[in-house]
Design an enzyme around this catalytic site. Structure first.
Site, short mmCIF file in Angstrom:
data_model
loop_
_atom_site.label_atom_id
_atom_site.label_comp_id
_atom_site.label_asym_id
_atom_site.label_seq_id
_atom_site.Cartn_x
_atom_site.Cartn_y
_atom_site.Cartn_z
N CYS A 1 0.82 -1.22 0.00
CA CYS A 1 0.00 0.00 0.00
C CYS A 1 0.85 1.27 0.00
O CYS A 1 0.36 2.34 -0.35
CB CYS A 1 -0.95 0.00 1.18
SG CYS A 1 -2.13 -1.35 1.11
N HIS B 1 -3.32 7.57 1.68
CA HIS B 1 -3.72 6.23 1.27
C HIS B 1 -5.11 5.98 1.81
O HIS B 1 -5.42 6.32 2.96
CB HIS B 1 -2.72 5.21 1.83
CG HIS B 1 -3.16 3.79 1.65
ND1 HIS B 1 -3.63 3.31 0.45
CD2 HIS B 1 -3.23 2.75 2.53
CE1 HIS B 1 -3.95 2.04 0.60
NE2 HIS B 1 -3.72 1.68 1.84
N ASN C 1 -10.08 0.04 -0.57
CA ASN C 1 -8.62 0.11 -0.48
C ASN C 1 -8.03 -0.49 -1.75
O ASN C 1 -8.09 -1.70 -1.95
CB ASN C 1 -8.17 -0.66 0.77
CG ASN C 1 -6.66 -0.59 0.97
OD1 ASN C 1 -5.91 -0.17 0.09
ND2 ASN C 1 -6.23 -1.02 2.14
O1 UT7 Z 1 -3.90 -0.67 3.33
C1 UT7 Z 1 -3.09 -1.51 4.02
C2 UT7 Z 1 -3.18 -1.26 5.45
N1 UT7 Z 1 -4.42 -1.79 5.99
C3 UT7 Z 1 -5.12 -1.08 6.82
O2 UT7 Z 1 -4.77 0.05 7.05
C4 UT7 Z 1 -6.27 -1.71 7.51
C5 UT7 Z 1 -6.23 -1.35 8.95
N2 UT7 Z 1 -7.30 -1.92 9.74
C6 UT7 Z 1 -8.59 -1.57 9.59
O3 UT7 Z 1 -8.94 -0.81 8.72
C7 UT7 Z 1 -9.58 -2.10 10.60
O4 UT7 Z 1 -8.88 -2.72 11.66
C8 UT7 Z 1 -10.62 -3.09 10.00
C9 UT7 Z 1 -11.59 -2.35 9.11
C10 UT7 Z 1 -9.88 -4.16 9.21
C11 UT7 Z 1 -11.40 -3.75 11.12
O5 UT7 Z 1 -12.00 -2.79 11.96
P1 UT7 Z 1 -11.89 -2.90 13.56
O6 UT7 Z 1 -12.66 -1.82 14.11
O7 UT7 Z 1 -10.41 -2.96 13.89
O8 UT7 Z 1 -12.61 -4.27 13.83
P2 UT7 Z 1 -12.05 -5.57 14.54
O9 UT7 Z 1 -11.06 -6.26 13.66
O10 UT7 Z 1 -11.65 -5.24 15.93
O11 UT7 Z 1 -13.36 -6.45 14.59
C12 UT7 Z 1 -14.47 -6.08 15.42
C13 UT7 Z 1 -15.55 -7.14 15.28
C14 UT7 Z 1 -15.02 -8.57 15.44
O12 UT7 Z 1 -16.01 -9.32 16.10
P3 UT7 Z 1 -15.87 -9.63 17.68
O13 UT7 Z 1 -14.58 -10.38 17.81
O14 UT7 Z 1 -15.85 -8.29 18.35
O15 UT7 Z 1 -17.09 -10.44 17.93
C15 UT7 Z 1 -14.89 -9.07 14.03
O16 UT7 Z 1 -15.02 -10.46 13.93
O17 UT7 Z 1 -16.10 -7.08 13.94
C16 UT7 Z 1 -16.07 -8.39 13.36
N3 UT7 Z 1 -15.90 -8.25 11.93
C17 UT7 Z 1 -16.93 -8.12 11.08
N4 UT7 Z 1 -18.26 -8.10 11.29
C18 UT7 Z 1 -19.06 -7.93 10.20
C19 UT7 Z 1 -14.75 -8.19 11.23
N5 UT7 Z 1 -15.02 -8.04 9.92
C20 UT7 Z 1 -16.37 -7.98 9.81
C21 UT7 Z 1 -17.25 -7.81 8.72
N6 UT7 Z 1 -18.58 -7.79 8.97
N7 UT7 Z 1 -16.81 -7.65 7.46
#
Ligand code: UT7
Length: 326
Positions: free
Chosen positions: A116, A253, A283
């Site tokens: 990225c 980005h 992204n």
């Molecule tokens: O470009 C390269 C660099 N990449 C990035 O910059 C990405 C950086 N990270 C992010 O953008 C975020 O961390 C994400 C968008 C990937 C995730 O957001 P988050 O607020 O960090 O969510 P999380 O991973 O802490 O997940 C929260 C909850 C989890 O459930 P539990 O464990 O709390 O029950 C996940 O399983 O959301 C759940 N979850 C989803 N639920 C519905 C994860 N993905 C999904 C989904 N739909 N697609």
């Protein structure tokens, strides 16, 4: 007088197929919702390449648009750099495919792979080639087909990425050596390979002989992102000799709206100074910055003389920032 790498043309390409969040909502077993994707990432839709449509094909369309915008011919380009992690083939480079596709019979072309952060790395390379006198005009492209490396059963990643390409042409021009000069004023690059497990693809030529699929510990990447992006942008501003108050546009980005707002808040800048396209593109990895920049130029927000900050972080981890006066 010093030599500067000055932008003279920009263009982009997005594949025809637009995929709204509702398509993922409808995927059996994925267990996701439009509401979750919007709230956690800011993404509303993304474009996916058609079957058979490749990274080089998208890059060539974006490059042609940039040539048109600059009003120059492909034969006037000395070097093509393509930032991509999703090349058509293991080799030759996408850049040489673009070179041929544009009908160039001279110059040189190569790919840069910094995931990225690829476009920021490619800009820094193009700047070095121009400033050192090795090239007069460089076509810098970010192009990706991340839809080809998704695990469609992993809701934590497959809803986040999209495909597309953006191209920027940089030209050697004399500057006074002041911060009023147009062109690249400073670059700042970093990587830390100890974080490889946070964001990687689980296949490759020498390890598995397959293309693999993307794996990400999103929360951890997020934690690094805001801190490292703020720091690198501040360092780049310092190197350029300008302050945050001088910034007209942040072109970040586009991974997650919450990373963008968090970083910009740390700079102390309002969101109306940020070009945001994550809602429409998702992204697109190395393509996201030139796509956003091209949108900002096309709609008239980015004007000649404006001071731009671009910053990105991704797999590696690799990150960096570029200060550029349009
Ligand atoms: O470009 C390269 C660099 N990449 C990035 O910059 C990405 C950086 N990270 C992010 O953008 C975020 O961390 C994400 C968008 C990937 C995730 O957001 P988050 O607020 O960090 O969510 P999380 O991973 O802490 O997940 C929260 C909850 C989890 O459930 P539990 O464990 O709390 O029950 C996940 O399983 O959301 C759940 N979850 C989803 N639920 C519905 C994860 N993905 C999904 C989904 N739909 N697609």
């Amino acid at each position: 007088m010093i030599r500067r790498a000055v932008p003279i043309g920009i263009g982009h390409y997005l594949p025809d197929r637009i995929v709204p969040n509702s398509e993922f909502e409808a995927m059996e077993g994925l267990d996701t919702s439009d509401e979750w994707i919007r709230a956690r990432s800011g993404i509303e839709r993304r474009h996916f390449a058609a079957e058979g449509e490749t990274t080089s094909q998208m890059a060539i369309v974006a490059a042609r648009a940039a040539l048109d915008h600059a009003g120059i011919e492909a034969s006037q380009i000395d070097a093509v750099i393509v930032a991509t992690s999703t090349p058509d083939l293991t080799f030759p480079s996408v850049a040489t495919m673009v070179q041929a596709g544009l009908g160039m019979d001279g110059g040189f072309a190569f790919d840069v792979q910094a995931v990225c952060a690829g476009f920021v790395y490619a800009l820094a390379n193009a700047n070095a080639l121009i400033v050192s006198g090795q090239a007069r005009r460089v076509m810098v492209i970010g192009a990706e087909t991340f839809s080809r490396i998704m695990d469609w059963t992993d809701r934590t990643t497959c809803v986040l990425f999209g495909d597309g390409a953006g191209a920027l042409i940089l030209e050697a021009q004399d500057g006074a050596g002041t911060t009023d000069d147009r062109g690249i004023l400073a670059t700042d690059l970093h990587s830390d390979g100890t974080h490889r497990d946070l964001l990687y693809v689980d296949g490759g030529v020498s390890a598995t002989g397959t293309a693999g699929v993307l794996k990400m510990q999103g929360k951890e990447v997020f934690r690094h992102a805001v801190e490292k992006l703020t720091k690198t942008a501040e360092t780049a501003l310092e190197k350029a000799g300008v302050s945050v108050a001088d910034v007209d546009w942040v072109v970040p980005h586009q991974a997650n709206i919450r990373i963008i707002t968090g970083t910009v808040k740390k700079f102390g800048l309002p969101m109306d100074k940020v070009i945001v396209t994550v809602q429409d593109h998702g992204n697109t990895s190395a393509a996201s910055i030139p796509l956003a920049m091209s949108v900002g130029v096309a709609d008239g927000r980015i004007q000649p003389g404006d001071l731009l900050v671009t910053e990105a972080i991704g797999g590696g981890l690799a990150w960096g920032a570029v200060i550029l006066r349009w």
